[in-house]
Design an enzyme around this catalytic site. Structure first.
Site, PDB file in Angstrom:
ATOM      1  N   SER A   1       0.829  -1.212   0.000  1.00 42.15           N
ATOM      2  CA  SER A   1       0.000   0.000   0.000  1.00 42.15           C
ATOM      3  C   SER A   1       0.861   1.260   0.000  1.00 42.15           C
ATOM      4  O   SER A   1       2.030   1.240   0.398  1.00 42.15           O
ATOM      5  CB  SER A   1      -0.916   0.016   1.230  1.00 42.15           C
ATOM      6  OG  SER A   1      -1.690  -1.159   1.269  1.00 42.15           O
TER       7      SER A   1
HETATM    8  N1  SAM Z   1      -0.652  -5.080   4.093  1.00 41.11           N
HETATM    9  C1  SAM Z   1       0.077  -5.322   2.875  1.00 41.11           C
HETATM   10  C2  SAM Z   1       1.474  -4.760   2.924  1.00 41.11           C
HETATM   11  O1  SAM Z   1       1.848  -4.134   3.910  1.00 41.11           O
HETATM   12  O2  SAM Z   1       2.216  -4.990   1.949  1.00 41.11           O
HETATM   13  C3  SAM Z   1      -0.656  -4.870   1.649  1.00 41.11           C
HETATM   14  C4  SAM Z   1      -1.845  -5.687   1.392  1.00 41.11           C
HETATM   15  S1  SAM Z   1      -2.322  -5.869  -0.301  1.00 41.11           S
HETATM   16  C5  SAM Z   1      -2.957  -4.291  -0.674  1.00 41.11           C
HETATM   17  C6  SAM Z   1      -3.743  -6.922  -0.050  1.00 41.11           C
HETATM   18  C7  SAM Z   1      -3.376  -8.354   0.298  1.00 41.11           C
HETATM   19  O3  SAM Z   1      -4.555  -9.011   0.748  1.00 41.11           O
HETATM   20  C8  SAM Z   1      -2.855  -9.171  -0.886  1.00 41.11           C
HETATM   21  O4  SAM Z   1      -1.602  -9.719  -0.588  1.00 41.11           O
HETATM   22  C9  SAM Z   1      -3.921 -10.256  -1.061  1.00 41.11           C
HETATM   23  O5  SAM Z   1      -3.405 -11.488  -1.514  1.00 41.11           O
HETATM   24  C10 SAM Z   1      -4.473 -10.354   0.347  1.00 41.11           C
HETATM   25  N2  SAM Z   1      -5.804 -10.966   0.465  1.00 41.11           N
HETATM   26  C11 SAM Z   1      -6.875 -10.852  -0.350  1.00 41.11           C
HETATM   27  N3  SAM Z   1      -7.899 -11.581   0.121  1.00 41.11           N
HETATM   28  C12 SAM Z   1      -7.465 -12.169   1.275  1.00 41.11           C
HETATM   29  C13 SAM Z   1      -8.061 -13.033   2.238  1.00 41.11           C
HETATM   30  N4  SAM Z   1      -9.325 -13.484   2.149  1.00 41.11           N
HETATM   31  N5  SAM Z   1      -7.309 -13.425   3.295  1.00 41.11           N
HETATM   32  C14 SAM Z   1      -6.022 -13.016   3.439  1.00 41.11           C
HETATM   33  N6  SAM Z   1      -5.410 -12.204   2.546  1.00 41.11           N
HETATM   34  C15 SAM Z   1      -6.124 -11.778   1.495  1.00 41.11           C
END
Ligand code: SAM
Length: 204
Positions: A52
């Site tokens: 992000s």
């Molecule tokens: N917090 C992260 C960082 O500091 O880099 C950024 C998060 S990224 C915008 C969103 C993440 O959510 C992705 O890696 C995606 O694979 C994950 N995601 C999507 N659906 C999910 C779920 N049901 N459970 C866990 N992770 C999930």
């Protein structure tokens, strides 16, 4: 990055500022994008996912009102950067990632910095992680159509939840504070996140 993108835009929480000064963002971003690690943007981390924007990490961390004694849950570990920031501010963090290769990336990045109070779990975060509940704070770092009920159930009384809630392409950043069986909402403006995919999120 911290002066120009975060303090200049009104975030002055000393804990958040110190954590963001301490944690090197470039270590969480694979080449060649690591060259732009201190720009004001989300960046690709592989698997079609993103780290992000630094300002949004600061805003969401601040909105969580983290305390040293807190037990916190993050949904969407991604690169592990948000987890690393929170690790400096709370007692214990559990972070869940859906994509196995991305969960390994987060785990490796956190290990490289010697961060010992974060557990990376591979799985569907929309179901939470009841084993470590109740949580004083829950942060969802992917776009959700609504707040998954299991996360509300796993939030402690008085706890706060921060999440981008809305459509797939645009969401509102929302905080919810739990008081008994009531959830008190506050709204913090428009954001854009990749989708939360799972049983209580988007289908795919
Ligand atoms: N917090 C992260 C960082 O500091 O880099 C950024 C998060 S990224 C915008 C969103 C993440 O959510 C992705 O890696 C995606 O694979 C994950 N995601 C999507 N659906 C999910 C779920 N049901 N459970 C866990 N992770 C999930």
């Amino acid at each position: 990055m911290v002066e120009r993108q975060i303090e200049a835009r009104g975030i002055h929480n000393p804990g958040v500022i110190a954590a963001m000064q301490e944690i090197p963002r470039h270590l969480f971003i694979p080449p060649p994008y690591d060259q732009n690690a201190y720009d004001d943007n989300p960046l690709p981390i592989g698997g079609g996912q993103t780290i992000s924007q630094p300002y949004i990490v600061a805003v969401m961390t601040d909105l969580l009102h983290p305390e040293r004694s807190d037990n916190v849950l993050e949904i969407g570990a991604g690169s592990g950067y948000q987890a690393a920031i929170l690790s400096r501010l709370v007692r214990r963090l559990t972070t869940i990632e859906r994509i196995p290769a991305v969960a390994i990336l987060a785990r490796n990045n956190l290990k490289l910095l010697g961060i010992g109070n974060v557990e990376v779990i591979e799985g569907d975060g929309t179901q939470g992680y009841p084993q470590n509940a109740p949580y004083n704070g829950i942060i969802i770092t992917a776009a959700t159509p609504e707040i998954p009920q299991p996360l509300i159930d796993q939030l402690a009384d008085g706890g706060r939840l921060v999440a981008p809630v809305g459509e797939r392409d645009v969401q509102e950043l929302v905080t919810l504070e739990k008081h008994g069986d009531r959830m008190i909402p506050e709204y913090h403006g428009e954001v854009r996140f990749v989708p939360l995919i799972g049983k209580h999120g988007w289908e795919n």
